[in-house]
Design an enzyme around this catalytic site. Structure first.
Site, PDB file in Angstrom:
ATOM      1  N   CYS A 382       0.835  -1.207   0.000  1.00  0.00           N
ATOM      2  CA  CYS A 382       0.000   0.000   0.000  1.00  0.00           C
ATOM      3  C   CYS A 382       0.871   1.259   0.000  1.00  0.00           C
ATOM      4  CB  CYS A 382      -0.996  -0.058   1.156  1.00  0.00           C
ATOM      5  SG  CYS A 382      -2.472   0.903   0.804  1.00  0.00           S
ATOM      6  N   HIS A 508      -3.766  -5.208   0.507  1.00  0.00           N
ATOM      7  CA  HIS A 508      -3.174  -5.740   1.746  1.00  0.00           C
ATOM      8  C   HIS A 508      -3.187  -7.269   1.736  1.00  0.00           C
ATOM      9  CE1 HIS A 508      -2.830  -1.956   4.021  1.00  0.00           C
ATOM     10  NE2 HIS A 508      -3.796  -1.581   3.207  1.00  0.00           N
ATOM     11  N   GLU A 510      -1.513  -9.290   3.434  1.00  0.00           N
ATOM     12  CA  GLU A 510      -1.370  -9.877   4.779  1.00  0.00           C
ATOM     13  C   GLU A 510      -2.717 -10.258   5.390  1.00  0.00           C
ATOM     14  OE1 GLU A 510      -0.998  -6.717   3.955  1.00  0.00           O
ATOM     15  OE2 GLU A 510      -1.551  -5.316   5.548  1.00  0.00           O
TER      16      GLU A 510
HETATM   17  N1  GLN Z   1      -2.045   6.513   3.021  1.00  0.00           N
HETATM   18  C1  GLN Z   1      -2.139   5.794   1.802  1.00  0.00           C
HETATM   19  C2  GLN Z   1      -3.492   5.940   1.147  1.00  0.00           C
HETATM   20  O1  GLN Z   1      -4.432   6.327   1.787  1.00  0.00           O
HETATM   21  C3  GLN Z   1      -1.793   4.338   1.997  1.00  0.00           C
HETATM   22  C4  GLN Z   1      -2.773   3.603   2.832  1.00  0.00           C
HETATM   23  C5  GLN Z   1      -2.264   2.286   3.333  1.00  0.00           C
HETATM   24  O2  GLN Z   1      -1.042   2.055   3.368  1.00  0.00           O
HETATM   25  N2  GLN Z   1      -3.155   1.452   3.795  1.00  0.00           N
HETATM   26  O3  GLN Z   1      -3.657   5.645  -0.008  1.00  0.00           O
END
Ligand code: GLN
Length: 537
Positions: A382, A508, A510
């Site tokens: 992310c 994600h 994970e």
């Molecule tokens: N802050 C970033 C976004 O909102 C990444 C979010 C994250 O790592 N879950 O896109």
């Protein structure tokens, strides 16, 4: 009809109600029962999505896009089964429902009160899952500790439900602590007696006591607890500190927790579960033939719970590869000066963690430049992918000051920017791009090989996204989009050509790793770290 097990906690928090609930559920599942677990959290936030990870650990996201308590992660990892929005309820959500009903006139003429209106709503939620999947057993974990003011409506609802459903359809399991006083060399039962008294005051007699302890509890102690707490001696269960959370189902099996539960619920006991796959996993976990050292670069490292699912995904993937994965947390802010190389040069791989906000971004970018140039395995999740795109744009595309819009909304090159459908959103709660979305993979990419498929679906939680205006240039220079959302063409995965393992993902992974199904991208990353280590040392 589904039968219910309620799990409460006494004496202190952090005794591991989530792990005990998940372990019991696993044993019942292995006996062929259809089991689910839900978590009731007594705080007033509608969900944990707006909480800082320092406050509450990781925010776990379900397939249907609910932002939930991290215990739901344990439920999924143990049961290998998806949970949903309905599996996590907070006081905020309960009150929101009741207040909305009041505004629309449902209670016209009546005073709206904790009893019966709030407790009725808790009871309705507690039984909501009964209709969804023919469950035999629903386990409900009540957050907090007996005696907390904010848990009282839940305990009152539990008392009423037990009265209504009967004691063979609903049982209460209380998790408590038996502290060891080193000076006296003694285990002490008094705090447990007090916490059971606390429950009794709300009209709840626990059926089973699970006792967290550092040392084995003797027969004598079991008898004492049984006498004072009005619980059968065979229902006083020892939960001794374990080497890993994955030992707990087998420890509970040895204590016959599942048999006791089934007898109390008047369900057929049958054969003891063999737990074959689980034991095989534990065997591999405990007898690794290799080791790798991975750096987890993030900004909430003080609290392991902030990256719970990542740590657990490494446990699953490591066991699968028969490889011990030592994860070293590294604070991204500590990588912002020239000495940062010392902190990462000896690692076999680097994972850049998800996150929000500006703090520590430049440290992450320094680390990514180093692992990119030195061909050290990289896995960005992310925000980790987003930082990789910023780094590459600055140092390879030579777009000076390339930045994510999250960090600088006035940057000239916003290579990571707000997703168009996020632009109008003002409310912060539950408004990110959340939950499972499809992704199409490019043939022969590292990711496609890892998944063994070109069509995947993964869970998301973000507001920003790779800016498609820059993707052609990124691709030309070697940072290839290998995973694309087929509907809206958003970039989901990027890999670097010519690098042994440089994979960044917008989702994600994970969150979907379980004991039985370790995540392919974590397995591939651990394998790449192993190869790197073999080639380098
Ligand atoms: N802050 C970033 C976004 O909102 C990444 C979010 C994250 O790592 N879950 O896109």
């Amino acid at each position: 009809m589904a039968k219910h097990i309620f799990v409460t906690g006494g004496v202190t928090s952090s005794l591991g109600k989530g792990i005990i609930s998940a372990s019991l559920a696993k044993l019942l599942q292995e006996r062929g029962l259809n089991v689910t677990i839900q978590k009731f959290d007594p705080y007033i936030n509608v969900d944990p999505g707006t909480l800082n990870p320092y406050e509450h650990g990781e925010c776990y996201v379900t397939e249907d896009g609910a932002e939930t308590d991290l215990d739901l992660g344990h439920y999924e990892r143990f049961l290998n089964k998806h949970t949903s929005q309905a599996n996590n309820v907070t006081t905020g959500r309960i009150y929101q429902t009741v207040i909305n009903k009041e505004r629309s006139g449902d209670y016209l003429g009546k005073t709206v009160q904790v009893i019966p209106h709030i407790t009725d709503e808790i009871k309705r939620r507690a039984r909501l899952l009964e209709a969804s999947d023919n469950y035999d057993i629903i386990i409900t974990e009540i957050g907090g500790t007996a005696g907390d003011i904010e848990s009282l409506p839940y305990l009152e609802a539990l008392r009423q439900l037990r009265q209504e459903m009967g004691s063979t359809n609903l049982i209460c399991l209380h998790l408590t602590l038996i502290p060891y006083l080193r000076a006296a060399k003694e285990l002490k039962t008094k705090p447990t007696q007090h916490s059971v008294k606390e429950l009794l005051q709300t009209g709840i007699q626990p059926d089973i006591l699970v006792c967290r302890t550092e040392h084995p509890i003797t027969d004598e102690i079991r008898a004492k607890i049984s006498r004072f707490c009005n619980v059968n001696k065979n229902s006083v269960i020892e939960a001794i500190d374990a080497e890993t959370i994955y030992d707990v189902p087998l420890l509970m099996l040895k204590e016959k927790l599942d048999v006791i539960v089934l007898r109390k619920l008047k369900l057929k006991v049958g054969e003891e579960p063999e737990m074959k796959a689980w034991k095989k996993f534990l065997g591999r976990l405990k007898n690794p033939t290799n080791v790798v050292n991975v750096g987890l670069i993030g900004k909430y490292n003080e609290l392991q719970d902030a990256y719970k699912s990542i740590y657990e995904a490494f446990v699953h993937a490591g066991a699968h590869n028969e490889c011990k994965v030592n994860v070293t947390p590294i604070h991204s802010q500590d990588l912002e000066d020239d000495r940062f190389i010392q902190k990462i040069e000896n690692l076999d791989g680097v994972l850049i963690a998800p996150g929000f906000g500006e703090r520590g971004i430049e440290g992450k970018i320094n680390a990514i430049k180093y692992v990119r140039e030195n061909k050290i395995p990289f896995f960005g999740i992310c925000l980790g992918l987003q930082c990789a795109v910023v780094e590459f744009s600055r140092n390879v595309l030579k777009l000076k000051n390339a930045q994510s819009e999250e960090v600088n909304e006035n940057a000239k090159h916003k290579v990571v920017h707000f997703m168009p459908d996020q632009l109008q959103i003002e409310q912060k709660g539950g408004t990110m791009r959340l939950g499972a979305f499809d992704c199409k993979l490019k043939k022969n990419s590292i990711s496609a090989k890892a998944y063994g498929s070109l069509d995947i679906s993964e869970r998301h939680r973000h507001r920003y996204e790779i800016n498609n205006e820059y993707v052609a240039d990124l691709r030309k220079a070697g940072l290839i989009p290998v995973g694309i959302n087929p509907e809206n063409k958003l970039v989901e995965i990027m890999e670097l050509k010519g690098h042994p393992h440089f994979v960044g993902v917008q989702f994600h992974p994970e969150l979907k790793s379980t004991v039985e199904n370790p995540h392919p991208l974590f397995m591939a990353f651990v394998d790449a770290c192993l190869q790197y280590r073999k080639g380098n040392r």
